[in-house]
Design a protein around this motif. Structure first.
Motif, short mmCIF file in Angstrom:
data_model
loop_
_atom_site.label_atom_id
_atom_site.label_comp_id
_atom_site.label_asym_id
_atom_site.label_seq_id
_atom_site.Cartn_x
_atom_site.Cartn_y
_atom_site.Cartn_z
N MET B 248 8.08 -1.14 -2.19
CA MET B 248 8.40 0.29 -2.11
C MET B 248 7.87 1.04 -3.31
SD MET B 248 12.24 0.24 -0.68
CE MET B 248 12.58 -0.57 0.88
N PHE B 254 8.26 9.11 1.85
CA PHE B 254 7.07 9.95 1.63
C PHE B 254 5.77 9.16 1.65
CE2 PHE B 254 9.68 13.02 -1.27
CZ PHE B 254 10.25 13.60 -0.13
N GLY B 256 4.82 5.87 2.53
CA GLY B 256 4.38 4.94 3.57
C GLY B 256 4.20 3.50 3.09
N HIS B 257 4.52 3.23 1.83
CA HIS B 257 4.34 1.88 1.30
C HIS B 257 5.11 0.80 2.05
CE1 HIS B 257 1.96 2.12 -2.32
NE2 HIS B 257 2.21 0.84 -2.50
N PHE B 264 10.04 3.06 8.39
CA PHE B 264 9.94 2.98 6.94
C PHE B 264 11.18 2.23 6.47
CE2 PHE B 264 7.32 7.18 6.52
CZ PHE B 264 6.18 6.46 6.85
N CYS B 266 12.47 1.89 3.67
CA CYS B 266 13.30 2.57 2.66
C CYS B 266 14.29 3.55 3.27
CB CYS B 266 12.44 3.27 1.62
SG CYS B 266 11.46 4.63 2.28
S1 FES Z 1 8.75 3.53 -0.15
FE1 FES Z 1 7.69 5.37 0.22
S2 FES Z 1 7.92 5.58 2.35
FE2 FES Z 1 9.20 3.90 1.92
#
Ligand code: FES
Ligand SMILES: Cc1cc2nc3c(=O)[nH]c(=O)nc-3n(C[C@H](O)[C@H](O)[C@H](O)COP(=O)(O)OP(=O)(O)OC[C@H]3O[C@@H](n4cnc5c(N)ncnc54)[C@H](O)[C@@H]3O)c2cc1C
Lengths: 158, 286
Positions: B248, B254, B256-257, B264, B266
């Motif tokens: 993350m 925000f 997209g990681h 997502f 997170c």
């Molecule tokens: S860590 Fe950035 S979108 Fe989930």
């Protein structure tokens, strides 16, 4: 008919769940009850495989001697079987089996059960099928252990 | 070490700004895992969390990481984290000293379904460090014991020396209507408990599958096997919940990681129903 305490224990054992009474009857004639104390060795690595056990209570460690240490690679407890290799010819024990807690079990002479399997194929099929399920479960567990999923690399092969 | 960081009042703070918290204590759990107690500013919303949520912990000059909150959700004066040192940032976190400052953002993400589990039995299946995000759920159940039926905690670790919270775990096992069983992949002669993968403990569990909610956290491969087996044993898949891990950055949806299929992790996770995760957990190419 299964009159004895041995018969009742057999009927309730998860390993034999769903086995028809006629076959349970046959098995009960081959079974006898055994107990082992804590830390008692049930068999040693390299022993000829002779007995097959259905564990009623207690816990057994399957151990391997590695250089400088003894490693428990699996425990087997109530509702499980121990010593399936005694039903195969010419397979020696692969592990040492040591009681971690006092053990009560039903014991069978592996050679006699194997002979019955040869003679009565319905009986043999049911027993072998159940053993195959046990062996497959243990193989799967061993694969997971080999992957070492809890290590810092979390099972990644690099 | 001090954090060159002013903590603005919660109302003016952006989600990307960490709060400076004082490290109150560090306790060694195992050879590589430590529990940190942090003191955030009194009354700050950073300390108000639901079981299963995580924070972003920030070590200035080193980096920021997602770490689950592992303490009691009703003890608002401290935030507790259990961290395994596996790399640069986790190492920096576990080697901080009491009195040092650590930045915290959060709490983030979805929580364990505590409300939906009321009146049911709860089966907790944890592997390795995965017991940490589940501990707040256990604390919650123990505080509101009458709201839940049986509590079963199954815990798998690599070896006896890797098991977390040993004393507390043993105490859970002594409570009424509670089973706590641990198993390890490899045991030594002094270990008197189970040896084998965590799924081998399922046969010792006494509960009604249809009336049970399962909460799982651990290595993904363990959760995959365990979920499948729980389904085979009759727990409806929508009553199985998993906590997922992905790298993350922003933690707020925000960057997209942390993407996993359409989710997502997170913000849609980390706690997901098994029914949502199943198609992605079985993928061989990701
Ligand atoms: S860590 Fe950035 S979108 Fe989930
Ligand atoms: C929602 C969420 C909650 C988390 N909660 C916790 C928690 O409560 N406690 C905790 O200790 N960690 C937790 N993590 C994992 C933690 O964020 C990672 O371990 C961390 O990102 C590693 O960063 P690093 O810089 O220390 O290691 P890196 O330098 O990024 O990695 C070093 C090495 O460790 C390996 N590695 C990285 N992460 C992990 C991992 N999770 N498991 C095993 N090996 C890994 C890498 O493959 C690499 O080989 C959580 C992660 C997420 C997404």
């Amino acid at each position: 008919m299964i009159p004895t305490a041995v018969g009742a224990a057999l009927k309730d054992h998860p390993f034999l769940e769903g086995v028809p009474e006629r076959l349970l009857d046959k098995l009960s004639q081959l079974a006898f009850e055994v107990t082992f104390e804590e830390d008692q060795i049930i068999f040693r690595e390299g022993d000829p495989s002779s007995f097959f056990y259905l564990i009623l209570s207690g816990l057994v460690a399957l151990e391997l001697a590695a250089p400088g240490r003894v490693v428990t690679i699996q425990t087997v407890g109530d509702g499980e079987e121990l010593g399936w290799s005694s039903l195969m010819s010419r397979v020696d024990k692969q592990f040492r089996a040591r009681c971690m807690k006092p053990v009560k079990a039903l014991a069978f002479d592996g050679a006699r059960v194997a002979a019955e399997c040869e003679e009565d194929h319905e009986f043999g099929y049911l027993i072998m099928r159940r053993i195959l399920v046990t062996v497959a479960e243990r193989l799967r567990s061993t694969r997971m252990q080999v992957l070492d999923v809890y290590s810092a690399r979390g099972g990644q092969i690099k | 070490m001090s954090l060159a960081l002013e903590t603005p009042a919660a109302a003016e703070r952006s989600v990307m700004e960490p709060v400076a918290a004082r490290l109150a204590s560090v306790a060694k759990e195992t050879h590589d895992t430590f529990t940190l107690n942090l003191e955030p500013p009194e009354g700050d919303p950073v300390a108000v969390f639901q079981p299963g949520q995580f924070s972003m912990l920030y070590v200035p000059g080193v980096g920021e990481l997602p770490i689950s909150i592992s303490g009691d959700p009703e003890r608002r004066e401290q935030l507790t984290y259990t961290i395994r040192s596996v790399g640069q940032v986790t190492y920096q976190l576990v080697t901080r000293r009491p009195g040092d400052t650590i930045g915290i953002r959060g709490p983030f993400g979805t929580a364990w379904p505590m409300k939906e589990s009321r009146g049911k039995s709860v089966l907790i299946v944890a592997g390795g460090i995965g017991l940490a995000p589940l501990r707040p759920a256990i604390y919650h159940i123990l505080r509101h014991r009458g709201d839940y039926n049986r509590l079963v905690v199954l815990y798998g670790g690599r070896s006896p020396r890797d098991l977390l919270y040993k004393k507390e775990f043993a105490a859970w096992g002594m409570l009424p209507d509670t089973q706590a069983l641990a198993t390890v992949d490899y045991g030594g002669v002094s270990w008197r408990g189970y040896v084998g993968v965590v799924t081998t403990l399922f046969r010792h569990v006494r509960m009604q599958p249809k009336e049970t909610v399962a909460m799982l956290c651990g290595p993904e491969i363990m959760m995959r096997y365990a979920s499948r087996e729980l389904e085979t044993r009759g727990i409806p898949p929508e009553q199985i919940h998993l906590s997922m891990e992905r790298n993350m950055k922003c933690a707020v949806g925000f960057c997209g990681h942390c993407q996993m299929g359409p989710y997502f992790v997170c913000k849609d996770g980390p706690v997901f129903p098994y029914t949502s995760m199943k198609p992605y957990m079985d993928l061989y190419e990701l």
